[in-house]
Motif scaffolding. Structure first.
Motif, PDB file in Angstrom:
ATOM      1  N   GLU A   1       0.827  -1.213   0.000  1.00  0.00           N
ATOM      2  CA  GLU A   1       0.000   0.000   0.000  1.00  0.00           C
ATOM      3  C   GLU A   1       0.856   1.255   0.000  1.00  0.00           C
ATOM      4  O   GLU A   1       1.974   1.268   0.521  1.00  0.00           O
ATOM      5  CB  GLU A   1      -0.944   0.003   1.210  1.00  0.00           C
ATOM      6  CG  GLU A   1      -0.279  -0.043   2.554  1.00  0.00           C
ATOM      7  CD  GLU A   1      -1.265  -0.183   3.701  1.00  0.00           C
ATOM      8  OE1 GLU A   1      -2.375  -0.700   3.458  1.00  0.00           O
ATOM      9  OE2 GLU A   1      -0.925   0.235   4.826  1.00  0.00           O
TER      10      GLU A   1
ATOM     11  N   ASN B   1      -2.921  -1.896  -2.907  1.00  0.00           N
ATOM     12  CA  ASN B   1      -3.864  -0.797  -2.764  1.00  0.00           C
ATOM     13  C   ASN B   1      -3.114   0.534  -2.786  1.00  0.00           C
ATOM     14  O   ASN B   1      -2.080   0.688  -2.128  1.00  0.00           O
ATOM     15  CB  ASN B   1      -4.625  -0.944  -1.431  1.00  0.00           C
ATOM     16  CG  ASN B   1      -5.745   0.062  -1.298  1.00  0.00           C
ATOM     17  OD1 ASN B   1      -6.256   0.575  -2.290  1.00  0.00           O
ATOM     18  ND2 ASN B   1      -6.123   0.363  -0.073  1.00  0.00           N
ATOM     19  N   ASN B   2      -3.636   1.487  -3.545  1.00  0.00           N
ATOM     20  CA  ASN B   2      -3.086   2.843  -3.611  1.00  0.00           C
ATOM     21  C   ASN B   2      -1.687   2.853  -4.224  1.00  0.00           C
ATOM     22  O   ASN B   2      -0.668   3.025  -3.549  1.00  0.00           O
ATOM     23  CB  ASN B   2      -3.063   3.509  -2.233  1.00  0.00           C
ATOM     24  CG  ASN B   2      -4.450   3.811  -1.709  1.00  0.00           C
ATOM     25  OD1 ASN B   2      -5.387   4.031  -2.487  1.00  0.00           O
ATOM     26  ND2 ASN B   2      -4.600   3.811  -0.401  1.00  0.00           N
TER      27      ASN B   2
ATOM     28  N   ARG C   1      -6.549  -2.792  -6.024  1.00  0.00           N
ATOM     29  CA  ARG C   1      -7.404  -1.615  -5.842  1.00  0.00           C
ATOM     30  C   ARG C   1      -6.627  -0.303  -5.976  1.00  0.00           C
ATOM     31  O   ARG C   1      -5.480  -0.203  -5.549  1.00  0.00           O
ATOM     32  CB  ARG C   1      -8.058  -1.648  -4.458  1.00  0.00           C
ATOM     33  CG  ARG C   1      -9.053  -2.772  -4.246  1.00  0.00           C
ATOM     34  CD  ARG C   1      -9.716  -2.653  -2.880  1.00  0.00           C
ATOM     35  NE  ARG C   1     -10.833  -3.576  -2.736  1.00  0.00           N
ATOM     36  CZ  ARG C   1     -10.755  -4.770  -2.179  1.00  0.00           C
ATOM     37  NH1 ARG C   1      -9.578  -5.195  -1.696  1.00  0.00           N
ATOM     38  NH2 ARG C   1     -11.808  -5.556  -2.092  1.00  0.00           N
ATOM     39  N   ASN C   2      -7.303   0.676  -6.573  1.00  0.00           N
ATOM     40  CA  ASN C   2      -6.853   2.067  -6.556  1.00  0.00           C
ATOM     41  C   ASN C   2      -5.459   2.227  -7.150  1.00  0.00           C
ATOM     42  O   ASN C   2      -4.483   2.548  -6.458  1.00  0.00           O
ATOM     43  CB  ASN C   2      -6.888   2.618  -5.125  1.00  0.00           C
ATOM     44  CG  ASN C   2      -8.256   2.514  -4.494  1.00  0.00           C
ATOM     45  OD1 ASN C   2      -9.265   2.822  -5.134  1.00  0.00           O
ATOM     46  ND2 ASN C   2      -8.311   2.048  -3.264  1.00  0.00           N
TER      47      ASN C   2
ATOM     48  N   THR D   1      -3.387   4.229 -10.267  1.00  0.00           N
ATOM     49  CA  THR D   1      -3.447   5.329 -11.223  1.00  0.00           C
ATOM     50  C   THR D   1      -2.208   5.328 -12.095  1.00  0.00           C
ATOM     51  O   THR D   1      -1.074   5.282 -11.580  1.00  0.00           O
ATOM     52  CB  THR D   1      -3.546   6.681 -10.494  1.00  0.00           C
ATOM     53  OG1 THR D   1      -4.764   6.733  -9.745  1.00  0.00           O
ATOM     54  CG2 THR D   1      -3.518   7.837 -11.484  1.00  0.00           C
TER      55      THR D   1
ATOM     56  N   GLU E   1     -10.173  -3.040  -8.990  1.00  0.00           N
ATOM     57  CA  GLU E   1     -11.142  -1.996  -8.648  1.00  0.00           C
ATOM     58  C   GLU E   1     -10.480  -0.635  -8.745  1.00  0.00           C
ATOM     59  O   GLU E   1      -9.340  -0.460  -8.302  1.00  0.00           O
ATOM     60  CB  GLU E   1     -11.677  -2.189  -7.218  1.00  0.00           C
ATOM     61  CG  GLU E   1     -12.544  -3.408  -7.021  1.00  0.00           C
ATOM     62  CD  GLU E   1     -13.078  -3.516  -5.606  1.00  0.00           C
ATOM     63  OE1 GLU E   1     -12.821  -2.575  -4.800  1.00  0.00           O
ATOM     64  OE2 GLU E   1     -13.729  -4.516  -5.284  1.00  0.00           O
ATOM     65  N   ASN E   2     -11.203   0.311  -9.313  1.00  0.00           N
ATOM     66  CA  ASN E   2     -10.765   1.707  -9.364  1.00  0.00           C
ATOM     67  C   ASN E   2      -9.389   1.845 -10.006  1.00  0.00           C
ATOM     68  O   ASN E   2      -8.396   2.195  -9.360  1.00  0.00           O
ATOM     69  CB  ASN E   2     -10.774   2.331  -7.962  1.00  0.00           C
ATOM     70  CG  ASN E   2     -12.166   2.421  -7.375  1.00  0.00           C
ATOM     71  OD1 ASN E   2     -13.131   2.698  -8.086  1.00  0.00           O
ATOM     72  ND2 ASN E   2     -12.281   2.144  -6.093  1.00  0.00           N
TER      73      ASN E   2
ATOM     74  N   HIS F   1      -7.337   3.842 -12.898  1.00  0.00           N
ATOM     75  CA  HIS F   1      -7.461   5.140 -13.572  1.00  0.00           C
ATOM     76  C   HIS F   1      -6.295   5.360 -14.532  1.00  0.00           C
ATOM     77  O   HIS F   1      -5.129   5.203 -14.147  1.00  0.00           O
ATOM     78  CB  HIS F   1      -7.505   6.272 -12.543  1.00  0.00           C
ATOM     79  CG  HIS F   1      -8.542   6.074 -11.484  1.00  0.00           C
ATOM     80  ND1 HIS F   1      -9.894   6.244 -11.733  1.00  0.00           N
ATOM     81  CD2 HIS F   1      -8.437   5.701 -10.186  1.00  0.00           C
ATOM     82  CE1 HIS F   1     -10.575   5.991 -10.622  1.00  0.00           C
ATOM     83  NE2 HIS F   1      -9.716   5.653  -9.679  1.00  0.00           N
TER      84      HIS F   1
ATOM     85  N   ASN G   1     -16.342   4.025 -14.071  1.00  0.00           N
ATOM     86  CA  ASN G   1     -16.685   5.005 -13.043  1.00  0.00           C
ATOM     87  C   ASN G   1     -17.565   6.109 -13.633  1.00  0.00           C
ATOM     88  O   ASN G   1     -17.370   6.532 -14.777  1.00  0.00           O
ATOM     89  CB  ASN G   1     -15.415   5.642 -12.457  1.00  0.00           C
ATOM     90  CG  ASN G   1     -14.715   4.728 -11.470  1.00  0.00           C
ATOM     91  OD1 ASN G   1     -15.335   3.885 -10.868  1.00  0.00           O
ATOM     92  ND2 ASN G   1     -13.418   4.912 -11.324  1.00  0.00           N
TER      93      ASN G   1
END
Length: 489
Positions: free
Chosen positions: A296, A329-330, A376-377, A379, A435-436, A438, A487
């Motif tokens: 993370e 995540n992130n 997840r998440n 970018t 998930e998510n 971008h 989204n």
């Protein structure tokens, strides 16, 4: 009188500074620089003496200093002047082979230790490994073999465990028989301006940062016949935290910068800034957690990679996780330019990357989680990637229908590598169980036509595409999304 007093004061003050510095010439301890005298005992005596005196610097001047394992102790600093070469013995019995992670320079539970200077540490790793192999084959030593590779007793160049305030600066490290340097559960470590040239044998990771906190790798060049810059997590109760990798250049016959493979605890608050990767067989960047680790808060900014086999591989697996499922995540990856090679990019290495997943059509970047553990998440921002294209559907075809995508195996227990699935249905990005995700300002270039679409999304719960475009030769189409949800603006 005043002049005499001033001179006396200067003399005394200079003497105090000399005493405080506590620098010792290696020759004081009978250490020989002729390249043939085995200095292990003498160097260890010097380290022990300096440690007992409260600390200081052991300075090596021009010459070749032959040695086996030496144990670095608290408040002792090694200075290798330009022209000084610390040479590893080729006799395997000159190393601490009866402890895990034997090494030429070994430290455990030591504080305030340094290796610095413009000198060289040369492990003579190929000769050491071959001599170890001969001892195993003769039955004198027992050590499991992976092909021709002894598993446990190949000495590393540097191994430090549970050390604090470590400084490695300026030195060149060459020809390790195993991972070049390992920092395991160390706190407050700076590795700065070093050169690694280690292609002597298999498993020559350039640097392994294992469950460390407050670690900086700066301004360094690493050329290795395995992963060049590698973060690992061997202890489920520990993790790599607050690590910065900045201004480094990596060349590798495996991955350029890699999280894993062993990833029991995880990685938190990792910053990878302004780095270069080239001539690298596998991925420029791999983030893998197959063993239950938590990943993370990762930032990758300003990465340039060329002549690499793959740009990015993000992967959750379930290999040695003992019932624990990892997570990613992130993650932010931004300001990146990558050129993917058409031919094998590590040609010329003595130990090229294995080709078990070849031949195959070129692989895309991939983000692959698990059904019950999506990534997840993530970018991607301001990214430019040039792919070779040229995939041949008559050689191997992977379609994008529901049936075709379901036929791609999960492979959750397999070794995580970008090529593990062999054929994938996209040429740019393949994203599954996420998930998510971008994309902002992403340009994907194709040098030759490709039968596959640019992006394939499968089971992606939330994605956005802003200023995403394709340049160069055309693929089949730009986007296929199966079982995925965009989204809302």
């Amino acid at each position: 009188m005043k002049i005499k007093l001033i001179l006396v004061m200067i003399f005394l003050y200079g003497g105090i500074l000399t005493l405080q510095a506590k620098e010792y010439n290696a020759s004081l301890f009978g250490i020989k620089s002729n390249g043939t005298t085995l200095n292990t005992t003498s160097i260890q005596k010097a380290i022990d003496f300096i440690h007992e005196q409260g600390g200081g610097t052991l300075r090596f001047y021009v010459g070749r200093y032959l040695t086996g394992t030496v144990v670095l102790k608290e408040n002792v600093h090694i200075q290798l002047e330009e022209g000084a070469i610390l040479v590893g013995s080729t006799n395997i019995y000159d190393y601490n082979i009866d402890v895990p992670n034997c090494a030429l320079i070994y430290a455990k539970d030591a504080k305030n230790i340094t290796i610095k200077g413009k000198g060289v540490i040369d492990g003579q790793g190929r000769e050491v490994a071959y001599n170890l192999l001969a001892q195993i084959q003769s039955g004198v030593l027992k050590d499991p073999l992976d092909y021709d590779r002894p598993r446990n007793r190949r000495p590393k160049a540097i191994y430090m465990r549970s050390c604090e305030n470590v400084r490695i600066h300026g030195v060149t490290i060459k020809n390790s028989a195993d991972w070049v340097q390992v920092y395991n559960q160390c706190v407050n470590t700076v590795v700065d301006s070093i050169t690694v040239d280690s292609k002597a044998f298999w498993n020559n990771d350039g640097i392994d940062i294992v469950d460390c906190r407050n670690f900086k790798l700066l301004n360094s060049f690493i050329d290795a016949s395995d992963d060049a810059i590698c973060l690992k997590s061997h202890d489920a109760t520990k993790s790599c935290e607050d690590v910065e990798i900045r201004n480094c250049t990596a060349r590798s016959s495996a991955n350029g910068i890699k999280f894993g493979t062993v990833s029991a605890g995880g990685y938190k608050r990792i910053r990878i800034i302004n780095n270069k990767v080239y001539d690298t067989f596998r991925s420029a960047l791999t983030i893998a957690t197959p063993d239950g680790g938590i990943v993370e808060d990762i930032l990758v900014d300003s990465l340039t990679a060329f002549n690499t086999g793959n740009p990015f591989y993000l992967r959750i697996g379930a290999r040695w996780n003992k019932g624990r499922i990892g997570s990613i995540n992130n993650v932010v990856i931004q300001n990146v330019k990558v050129e993917v090679a058409k031919e094998k990019p590590d040609r010329g290495y003595s130990y090229e990357g294995p080709i078990e997943d070849n031949p195959r059509n070129p692989s895309p970047s991939s983000i692959v989680g698990l059904k019950n553990a999506p990534i997840r998440n993530v970018t991607f921002r301001n990214i430019e990637i040039s792919y070779p294209g040229g995939s041949n559907p008559h050689y191997a075809y992977r379609g994008t229908s529901r049936t075709d995508l379901d036929s791609i195996p999960e492979m959750e227990a397999s070794y995580p590598e970008f090529s593990q699935f062999k054929e994938l249905p996209a040429w740019g990005f393949y994203i599954r169980h996420a998930e998510n995700i971008h994309f902002e300002g992403v340009v994907l270039k194709l040098r030759e036509p490709d039968y596959r679409p640019m992006l394939v999304l499968d089971d992606v719960n939330g994605y956005s595409l802003s200023k995403v475009k394709q340049e160069g030769a055309k693929g089949k189409k730009e986007l296929v999304a199966q079982g995925s949800k965009k989204n809302k603006p």
